[in-house]
Design a protein around this motif. Structure first.
Motif, mmCIF file in Angstrom:
data_model
loop_
_atom_site.group_PDB
_atom_site.id
_atom_site.type_symbol
_atom_site.label_atom_id
_atom_site.label_comp_id
_atom_site.label_asym_id
_atom_site.label_seq_id
_atom_site.Cartn_x
_atom_site.Cartn_y
_atom_site.Cartn_z
ATOM 1 N N GLY A 9 0.405 -1.291 -0.422
ATOM 2 C CA GLY A 9 0.143 -0.106 0.077
ATOM 3 C C GLY A 9 1.417 1.351 -0.193
ATOM 4 N N GLY A 10 0.644 2.491 -0.256
ATOM 5 C CA GLY A 10 1.007 3.570 -0.006
ATOM 6 C C GLY A 10 -0.190 4.800 -0.544
ATOM 7 N N LEU A 11 0.819 6.152 -1.181
ATOM 8 C CA LEU A 11 0.247 6.934 -1.530
ATOM 9 C C LEU A 11 0.675 6.927 -2.771
ATOM 10 N N VAL A 12 0.263 7.500 -3.684
ATOM 11 C CA VAL A 12 -0.182 7.718 -5.080
ATOM 12 C C VAL A 12 -0.542 8.443 -5.745
ATOM 13 N N GLN A 13 -0.375 9.140 -7.006
ATOM 14 C CA GLN A 13 -1.197 10.587 -7.413
ATOM 15 C C GLN A 13 -2.518 9.723 -8.193
ATOM 16 N N ALA A 14 -3.345 10.050 -8.970
ATOM 17 C CA ALA A 14 -4.842 9.964 -9.844
ATOM 18 C C ALA A 14 -4.363 9.931 -10.739
ATOM 19 N N GLY A 15 -4.483 8.888 -11.658
ATOM 20 C CA GLY A 15 -3.580 7.814 -12.063
ATOM 21 C C GLY A 15 -2.241 6.934 -12.507
ATOM 22 N N GLY A 16 -2.147 7.398 -11.741
ATOM 23 C CA GLY A 16 -0.445 6.468 -11.201
ATOM 24 C C GLY A 16 -1.380 4.394 -11.027
ATOM 25 N N SER A 17 -0.445 3.736 -10.468
ATOM 26 C CA SER A 17 -0.365 2.397 -10.673
ATOM 27 C C SER A 17 0.316 2.260 -8.787
ATOM 28 N N LEU A 18 -0.295 1.403 -8.183
ATOM 29 C CA LEU A 18 0.173 0.659 -7.484
ATOM 30 C C LEU A 18 0.049 -0.996 -7.629
ATOM 31 N N ASP A 76 -1.774 -11.420 -5.654
ATOM 32 C CA ASP A 76 -0.952 -9.975 -6.010
ATOM 33 C C ASP A 76 -2.099 -8.935 -7.245
ATOM 34 N N LEU A 77 -2.566 -7.843 -6.371
ATOM 35 C CA LEU A 77 -3.472 -6.892 -7.228
ATOM 36 C C LEU A 77 -3.077 -6.032 -7.886
ATOM 37 N N GLU A 78 -3.065 -5.467 -8.789
ATOM 38 C CA GLU A 78 -2.139 -5.360 -10.112
ATOM 39 C C GLU A 78 -3.218 -3.463 -9.922
ATOM 40 N N MET A 79 -3.167 -2.389 -9.025
ATOM 41 C CA MET A 79 -4.278 -1.500 -9.361
ATOM 42 C C MET A 79 -3.187 -0.311 -10.409
ATOM 43 N N ASN A 80 -4.168 -0.267 -11.956
ATOM 44 C CA ASN A 80 -3.896 0.644 -12.718
ATOM 45 C C ASN A 80 -4.765 2.420 -12.286
ATOM 46 N N SER A 81 -4.385 3.041 -13.096
ATOM 47 C CA SER A 81 -5.624 4.137 -13.409
ATOM 48 C C SER A 81 -6.335 4.575 -12.484
ATOM 49 N N LEU A 82 -5.407 4.030 -11.157
ATOM 50 C CA LEU A 82 -6.349 4.737 -9.749
ATOM 51 C C LEU A 82 -6.689 6.087 -9.729
ATOM 52 N N LYS A 83 -8.195 6.375 -8.812
ATOM 53 C CA LYS A 83 -8.918 7.072 -8.761
ATOM 54 C C LYS A 83 -8.623 7.420 -7.144
ATOM 55 N N PRO A 84 -9.240 9.086 -6.979
ATOM 56 C CA PRO A 84 -9.137 8.914 -5.188
ATOM 57 C C PRO A 84 -10.331 7.905 -5.082
ATOM 58 N N GLU A 85 -11.262 8.045 -5.858
ATOM 59 C CA GLU A 85 -12.411 7.214 -4.797
ATOM 60 C C GLU A 85 -12.003 5.820 -4.887
#
Length: 115
Positions: A9-18, A76-85
């Motif tokens: 987990g962590g902090l990422v900007q919108a549009g980023g990936s974790l 694993d959970l690859e999360m792309n195009s992250l949104k604030p929600e």
């Protein structure tokens, strides 16, 4: 009871990936990721069974990908195009069988998406 240890987990900007990872102490039929945002109910994000068949919440389809390595007992959970929600505490969960009504839970990992 299986032990589940999450990371990533962590902090990422919108549009980023974790990428979130979870390691189980024992093999389980179903491995799942849930999330819970402040003031909201915990919701299923994605599930993958031992055969590799995966299902997703509508809100993450096309953006998130769940994978598992049965030999390593990881999911694993690859999360792309992250949104604030998408901001929430993400929990790994595991079910012994398709009949298991209450899963075992990990401790949770915070994901924060800034706008």
């Amino acid at each position: 009871q299986v032990q589940l240890v999450e990371s990533g987990g962590g902090l990422v900007q919108a549009g980023g990936s974790l990428r979130l990872s979870c390691t189980a102490s024992e093999s389980r039929f179903s491995m799942e990721w849930y999330r819970q945002a402040p003031g909201k109910q915990r919701e299923l994000v994605a599930r993958i069974i031992i055969s590799g068949t995966a299902t997703y919440a509508d809100s993450v389809k096309g953006r998130f990908t769940i994978t598992r390595d049965n030999a390593k007992r990881t999911v694993d959970l690859e999360m792309n195009s992250l949104k604030p929600e998408d901001t929430a505490v993400y929990y790994c969960a595991a079910r012994r069988s398709i009949l298991t009504s209450v899963p075992d839970w990990g401790q949770g990992t915070q994901v924060t998406v800034s706008s």
